[in-house]
Structure formats: structure tokens, C-alpha cells
Design a protein around this motif. Structure first.
Motif, PDB file in Angstrom:
ATOM      1  N   UNK A 397       0.858  -1.182   0.000  1.00 60.56           N
ATOM      2  CA  UNK A 397       0.000   0.000   0.000  1.00 60.56           C
ATOM      3  C   UNK A 397       0.898   1.236   0.000  1.00 60.56           C
ATOM      4  N   UNK A 398       0.623   2.172  -0.901  1.00 59.58           N
ATOM      5  CA  UNK A 398       1.327   3.448  -0.924  1.00 59.58           C
ATOM      6  C   UNK A 398       0.433   4.479  -0.245  1.00 59.58           C
ATOM      7  N   UNK A 399       0.986   5.180   0.731  1.00 58.62           N
ATOM      8  CA  UNK A 399       0.279   6.255   1.427  1.00 58.62           C
ATOM      9  C   UNK A 399       0.884   7.569   0.934  1.00 58.62           C
ATOM     10  N   UNK A 400       0.072   8.410   0.307  1.00 58.39           N
ATOM     11  CA  UNK A 400       0.611   9.606  -0.333  1.00 58.39           C
ATOM     12  C   UNK A 400      -0.269  10.818  -0.028  1.00 58.39           C
ATOM     13  N   UNK A 401       0.373  11.954   0.234  1.00 63.08           N
ATOM     14  CA  UNK A 401      -0.378  13.180   0.458  1.00 63.08           C
ATOM     15  C   UNK A 401       0.533  14.297   0.937  1.00 63.08           C
ATOM     16  N   UNK A 402      -0.057  15.437   1.232  1.00 67.66           N
ATOM     17  CA  UNK A 402       0.712  16.553   1.786  1.00 67.66           C
ATOM     18  C   UNK A 402       1.285  16.150   3.147  1.00 67.66           C
ATOM     19  N   UNK A 403       2.439  16.678   3.422  1.00 67.10           N
ATOM     20  CA  UNK A 403       3.148  16.276   4.640  1.00 67.10           C
ATOM     21  C   UNK A 403       2.342  16.608   5.894  1.00 67.10           C
ATOM     22  N   UNK A 404       1.687  17.758   5.908  1.00 67.12           N
ATOM     23  CA  UNK A 404       0.970  18.187   7.101  1.00 67.12           C
ATOM     24  C   UNK A 404      -0.469  17.680   7.143  1.00 67.12           C
ATOM     25  N   UNK A 405      -0.857  16.850   6.197  1.00 71.54           N
ATOM     26  CA  UNK A 405      -2.228  16.335   6.175  1.00 71.54           C
ATOM     27  C   UNK A 405      -2.294  15.029   6.965  1.00 71.54           C
TER      28      UNK A 405
END
Length: 559
Positions: A397-405
Motif C-alpha cells: 500500500x502506498x500512502x501519499x499526500x501533503x506532509x501536514x495532512x
């Protein structure tokens, strides 16, 4: 007599002064005077661009094999008398929308053997007298419905040997010459035939070409096809057949269905979800789980018949987290359709786990090494490897998003796949991407943090593109995120030295305090290397030495 010669000489001088360009010619070219006017011939020169000093008295210009790459704005605007323009066998890839401005007398334009992928058809508003347009042997793949609207007098159009695959019959119905009645063409016993060349294109003979095929079958004088035997290049069932041999049906939107809408399976079982889609033309099919698009799983498609496609999604070794609603979505240019399948997991089942798959608990030390393998102008490509007994049967599973989210997008990756690309990143934004085994939550050492920039180099002035200007050395090593930071303008030795320091830390069993790591990343600024250096100076001595090493050498490239 002396007076007579004096008068003649004076008249000759005056004539030359009044018409200074009438006897001039371009270097490497030849000029001739013909009955219809002056001609300029430039063959196999290395000019590379349209000369700006072309005299204005030419009626015919022929520049071929001269490595021209584009037709800029007002290319020949000072040659207002120009009637014939031949630019065959160059390397023209771009034609400005105002490239023909000032050529109101142009009757013939030949661009054979260039590299045009598209033509700004509204450019022909500036050539109302154009009768001949030769575009064969280019790379045209689109012919808009209003392409011929401004070609009021065109009687010869050659689009053969291009890459056209689907066009509408309305292209020709919008052509002014086609709309004129045969009575108008045959008035006073004069018939002006219109010649079309459309052969040797990549015609895709599905429902989208139905109207065009019917138009070709019905063509009759004064429209004349140079080659009436147009052939299909696809789909497979019709490849190699002529237009007069095929029958095409009307396009229809997708209709999706599934043989089972609710299934219950034991824990650890392998499952294949199936949906069938009937549509014309063939649809694009995607699988979704919990309203997220599934990417990387083993998905196969089978053509059941000419109008039906079957899609299979394979889920290996069911876990409790795999239960839920799966959606098969299909769409084509007409519409879309979907069907859902509920997967229930029987956790009380005694079915044995497949012996080839190794289950890892969330607290087990599953080592995953990740790195940014490639940076493009649109995003990044991530690669990883995992220390598991059966890497070919392990899925992630890849978890991706803005660092502060606090909430990251989850992307499921099937067995045997160890790379994934991200695009459409926002500039001046800090991102975090983590890779875990499917049933695990991400840990710090399984994540990469990077920051996108906003600088645009000279080579990219035509596109608003972004680059990663700050990355973490953890991109090549599974170390705690934020231990070291390097910029894209840092030296090549930066990553290598960060790696050496990491190895020393790992051998000695040293650990950095969480507060140090957090402070490092909180201080990163996307477009300020100066800020990074300033922040580095304020770091504790445990990281100062490695930060200083990121300041020398040649620029690091992320490709």
C-alpha cells in the motif's frame, strides 16, 4: 548620340534605385525570372529558419530539404505577391496561427514530408484564394470538424500518409465547396472537380468512423478520391479490410454487469472479481475499492465478443482489511456505467493460509527500501524493494499526500510490482509518501518527504513545470525521515556521504531524537536554499557534520 547614351544611363540608374531588390537573391539559392513572375529556389541548404530578408517581388518560393523547423508568425508577410509556396521535406513541427498572414494571393501551399502533428486551420483565413493544399507524409492525427471551413476555394487536398484514425463526416459537410450544389459547379458547362487524398492513414474502423465510412461510399463527382480503396488499420477484427467490405454499427454507452454481486470467502483465500461491459466503442475499465481507484493489482481484460469486454481483478490472500465494496467502472465518450461487488470475509473459517505467502504482523520488522528513481517535469517515480520470503507474491500500500495532512491517499499495489509514478504535483508543496505491506500502517523509516519548487529553467519557458528542490537522503536508505536533507543544487557527493553517515549510525546503533528529526523538516522551505543552509547551522552537532558535506561538488541530478 552622347546625349542619348547619357539619358539611357541616367534612366538605368534611376530604375535600379527604384527597384533595388528586383535583382537580389539569397545566398545559396537561385532566382529566375519566369513568365508568371520571379522564382526563388533553395534546395538542400542549411538555413534552419525562414530568412527575414526575402525580397518582396517573388511569386513562387520553393525551400526544400533545408532543415526548417517551424513557420513563425508572418513568415512571408513581406512577399505579398506570393502565389506558390513549396516547403517540402523539411523538419517543420510547428505552424503559427498567423504564419500565413499577408499571403492573400497564395493559391498553392505544399508541406509534404514534414513533421506536423497538427495544423492551425484558422490560419487559412489569411489565404482566401488557396486552391491546392498538400499535407501528405506528415504526422497529423486529428482533423477537427471545422478544419476546412476557411478553405473557400480549395479544389485539391492531400492528407494521405498521415496518422488519422477517426474523423467525422461533418468535416466535409462544413466545407464550403461541398455545400455548393452541383448546379453551381456545373454552371455554364464548366465543372471544377475537387480532389481528395485520404489513403494510407491509420483508420480505426469502429462505430466512431461510421459516418465517415458512409460518406466515402457515397462520394461522387465533383468530389473525386485520389484512391477510393481506403483500408482499416484496426480493430483486429477489421484490420486489412476496405471500407466497402465492412458494416459499422451506431455507438452505444457502456452497460456493466457482474455474475456475482455478493460473495463470502474465508480468510487467506485468493479471489477473482469479474465484470462484463458491453459498449461501442470499447470502454475504459477501472476498479475501485472504498471509492479509491485500485492501481497495480493484477487486472486482465478479455474480449468476449465484438462488443463485450470482461475484466478480472485478482486479490491474493484475503485479509480482514480487504472486505468491502468493490466497484467496476466503465466509460467511453458517450457515457459510463458501473457495477458493485460486496466481498465478505469469514474470519471464523478454518481454511489454511496458502503456504507460499508469508503473513507479517504490524510490529514485525519488515524492511522496505524505497527511493525516488526518476524525476520528470510532471512528478516523480517511486521504486522500492522489500525483504520478504516471497517478494513476487507480496503486495503493498502506498500512502501519499501533503506532509501536514493527517489523512493520506491509499493506493494498492499488486504482487510483482515495485514502482509507481505520481504526477500533477503542486508547486512549493511538501509531500510525504510511504510504502508498507498491505496490512501494515506506515512507519517513519518507510517514508520519503520531498518539497516541490517553482523555478523554471530556460528550456521550460513554454510550460509551467515544477521540480523537486528538496529531497531527503532517506530516498535511497530506509532511515528515519528527516535525518538529513539535500537540495537539487547540492553536490553529487551529498547522497553518497549521507549514505556513509547512515551506515555508520546503523553499525553503532545510534538513534536521533524525534525532536531533531521534526525540527529538520519543519524548517524546509521549497524555494530557498539559503534558508536551508541557515537552518542547518542551527541544528545540533549530531547532524552538523553531514549537513556541511552537502555543500560541495557538482549539481545533483534527479533523473
Amino acid at each position: 548620340m552622347d546625349v542619348f547614351y547619357l539619358v539611357c544611363n541616367v534612366a538605368l540608374v534611376v530604375f535600379c534605385l527604384v527597384t533595388p531588390g528586383s535583382q537580389t537573391c539569397l545566398t545559396g539559392c537561385s532566382c529566375t525570372d519566369e513568365a508568371l513572375g520571379r522564382s526563388l529556389l533553395c534546395m538542400e541548404t542549411s538555413m534552419g529558419h525562414i530568412p527575414k530578408d526575402i525580397p518582396g517581388d517573388f511569386t513562387k518560393i520553393r525551400i526544400e530539404n533545408s532543415h526548417l523547423t517551424e513557420l513563425p508568425r508572418r513568415s512571408f508577410s513581406n512577399v505579398s505577391a506570393l502565389e506558390f509556396l513549396w516547403l517540402n521535406f523539411n523538419d517543420i513541427t510547428l505552424m503559427n496561427i498567423k504564419s500565413l498572414e499577408g499571403l492573400g494571393n497564395l493559391t498553392e501551399l505544399r508541406l509534404q514530408g514534414n513533421k506536423l502533428r497538427s495544423v492551425p486551420w484558422t490560419a487559412f483565413q489569411d489565404t482566401p484564394k488557396l486552391k491546392i493544399l498538400d499535407l501528405k507524409h506528415n504526422h497529423l492525427d486529428v482533423l477537427p470538424e471545422n478544419a476546412l471551413r476557411h478553405l473557400l476555394e480549395l479544389t485539391y487536398l492531400d492528407l494521405s500518409f498521415n496518422q488519422l484514425n477517426v474523423i467525422s463526416k461533418d468535416v466535409f459537410f462544413n466545407w464550403p465547396l461541398y455545400r455548393r450544389s452541383e448546379k453551381t459547379w456545373g454552371k455554364d458547362g464548366v465543372v471544377s472537380n475537387v480532389v481528395l487524398a485520404l489513403h494510407d492513414n491509420q483508420w480505426l474502423c469502429d462505430c466512431r468512423l461510421k459516418g465517415f465510412v458512409e460518406f466515402i461510399r457515397g462520394v461522387s463527382p465533383p468530389i473525386i478520391l485520389m484512391n477510393s480503396y481506403l483500408m482499416c488499420s484496426g480493430p483486429t477484427s477489421k484490420a486489412g479490410k476496405f471500407f466497402h467490405e465492412i458494416q459499422l454499427k451506431t455507438c452505444t454507452p457502456p452497460v456493466a454487469s457482474a455474475p456475482q454481486s455478493n460473495i463470502t470467502l474465508p480468510l487467506g483465500a485468493n479471489v477473482t472479481l469479474t465484470c462484463s461491459v458491453k459498449a461501442r466503442p470499447d470502454p475504459t475499465i477501472q476498479w475501485m475499492y472504498s471509492l479509491k481507484i485500485i492501481k497495480g493489482f493484477a487486472v486482465t481484460e478479455t474480449q468476449t465478443d465484438e462488443e463485450t469486454v470482461s475484466s478480472q481483478l485478482v486479490i491474493p490472500s484475503l485479509h480482514l482489511a480487504d472486505g468491502g465494496l468493490y466497484t467496476c467502472m466503465a466509460n467511453n465518450f458517450i457515457g459510463n456505467s458501473s457495477v458493485t461487488i460486496m466481498v465478505n470475509i469469514d474470519s471464523n473459517s478454518s481454511a489454511p493460509m496458502p503456504p507460499s505467502i508469508r503473513r507479517l504482523s504490524s510490529d514485525e520488522n519488515s524492511y522496505i527500501e524505497i527511493r525516488i528513481a526518476k524525476q520528470t517535469v510532471y512528478g516523480i517515480t517511486l521504486e522500492w524493494s522489500a525483504a520478504t520470503d516471497n517478494p513476487a507474491e507480496t503486495w503493498f500500500t502506498i500512502h501519499f499526500g501533503r506532509y501536514d495532512s493527517p489523512k493520506k491517499d491509499s493506493i494498492y499495489i499488486g504482487p510483482g510490482i515495485n514502482s509507481y509514478s505520481f504526477s500533477d504535483l503542486f508547486p512549493v508543496t511538501k509531500y510525504e509518501v510511504c510504502v508498507t505491506l498491505k496490512n501494515q500502517s506506515p512507519r517513519v523509516d518507510q517514508c520519503i518527504v520531498f518539497v516541490t519548487g517553482s523555478d523554471i529553467s530556460e528550456m521550460e519557458q513554454r510550460e509551467r513545470l515544477i521540480h523537486i528542490v528538496v529531497i531527503v537522503c532517506a530516498m535511497v536508505l530506509a532511515v528515519p525521515a528527516g535525518m538529513f536533507a539535500c537540495t537539487t543544487e547540492a553536490r553529487f557527493s551529498c547522497v553518497e556521504r549521507c549514505a556513509d553517515v547512515w551506515k555508520k549510525h546503523r553499525l553503532r546503533g545510534e538513534n536521533l531524537q524525534e525532536g531533531v528529526r521534526q525540527g529538520t523538516f519543519d524548517s524546509l522551505q521549497a524555494a530557498s536554499d539559503e534558508g536551508l543552509c541557515r537552518d542547518s547551522e542551527e541544528k545540533p552537532k549530531t547532524t552538523q557534520k553531514s549537513e556541511d558535506k552537502c555543500k560541495g561538488g557538482s549539481p545533483a541530478q534527479l533523473y
